[in-house]
Design an enzyme around this catalytic site. Sequence first.
Site, PDB file in Angstrom:
ATOM      1  CG  HIS A  40      -1.344  37.644  61.261  1.00 37.14           C
ATOM      2  ND1 HIS A  40      -2.170  37.978  62.305  1.00 37.14           N
ATOM      3  CD2 HIS A  40      -1.919  36.593  60.630  1.00 37.14           C
ATOM      4  CE1 HIS A  40      -3.219  37.168  62.292  1.00 37.14           C
ATOM      5  NE2 HIS A  40      -3.085  36.319  61.302  1.00 37.14           N
ATOM      6  CG  ASP A  78      -6.491  40.069  56.136  1.00 37.38           C
ATOM      7  OD1 ASP A  78      -7.027  38.980  56.443  1.00 37.38           O
ATOM      8  OD2 ASP A  78      -5.259  40.239  56.126  1.00 37.38           O
ATOM      9  CG  MET A  79     -12.950  38.889  57.431  1.00 41.96           C
ATOM     10  SD  MET A  79     -14.724  39.206  57.593  1.00 41.96           S
ATOM     11  CE  MET A  79     -15.214  37.755  58.537  1.00 41.96           C
ATOM     12  CB  SER A  80      -9.697  35.799  61.895  1.00 41.40           C
ATOM     13  OG  SER A  80      -9.925  34.567  62.536  1.00 41.40           O
ATOM     14  CE  LYS A 109     -25.503  36.092  61.714  1.00 42.13           C
ATOM     15  NZ  LYS A 109     -25.816  37.542  61.738  1.00 42.13           N
TER      16      LYS A 109
END
Length: 349
Positions: A51, A182-184, A232
């Site tokens: 990123h 912080d996760m995708s 999920k």
Amino acid sequence: MGAASDMVAIGSDTLQGFAAALLRAGGFTADQAEQTAAMLVWANLRGADSHGVLRIPRYVEMVELGLINPAAEPRQVSGKGAIAVIDAQRAPGAVGMNIAARTATKLADAHGIGWCAVRSISHAGAIGYYAQQVAQAGKVAIVMTASKPLMIYHGSKAEGVSTNPIAIAAPTTNPDRPLLLDMSTASVALGKIMAARDAGRAIPAGWGVDENGEETMDPRKVKAVLPMAGAKGSGLSLMIEVLASVLTGNPLIAVALAGGSDPGGNGLVAVLDPTAFGEGFPLEVDRLGAAINGLPPATGSQRVYLPGERGFEEMERRSRAGIPLVQGTRSRLLALASKLRVVAPEGLV
């Protein structure tokens, strides 16, 4: 990872100045370039190179394609009480999300809670950046962003949802070290596949599929990524689309799947003021963190980490030693600098 001889390390201030210069030369305003460069280098410092500055050539290309509007003038278009909706007019993602974070924080100051949705933005980058800003101001942040289909919907062999990320940050007694998740919603961020491509390495199984919907370990053949934890991950992504896009009047997935034009991206920042619930919240977060840190490490692990801790430790290391850039990323940045007539730092050449 590329061989050591293919890597160079560059100071964060130098890299941020170079990044801002490239973005300015590529069409961003000076302020847009500074905000975007700060977000990108923050990601590099934390070890989230997927990123970081490797995104710059694409950002410049997005200006050329009209997907980023340097002349954008974000403005509030609706709201009620603790809620505000901003139309960013395809502003750079960092600009739109910074506005959302500031606006939601001000609303939380007045109401105890603030919710700011920002629609029609470009790629927002590492959303933990915005969550951390809020936590450093002593408040709790929940940040989400939504974009066009990039990820397989569970049970399908075609892109049906995006890699929509979510970040949650809570303040501790150390303003520089909040609890930061912080996760995708994907098994892996798309940028990590880009980073693997730059580094010339294969990707693990379970990350992505090719144009036929079949799994591939070649980052050059990846057409779409797979969801985290199957149903999920795709379900969470879909609900983020509901909150960040459908609710704000800028639906992305339904429009894209119907063959419509690219409506950009959306984001939201929700802020909670802990003092509205009582006193002593940062101390309790510290106590919770200490309890988790004190758990016995699993075999092969030296210690138990809290969300965001590895990133803070990496930031300290890279602040001292410099940010490593693999050959692929360096080559693309230097090629762009040559094209835009931007002088590259000595350490990169």
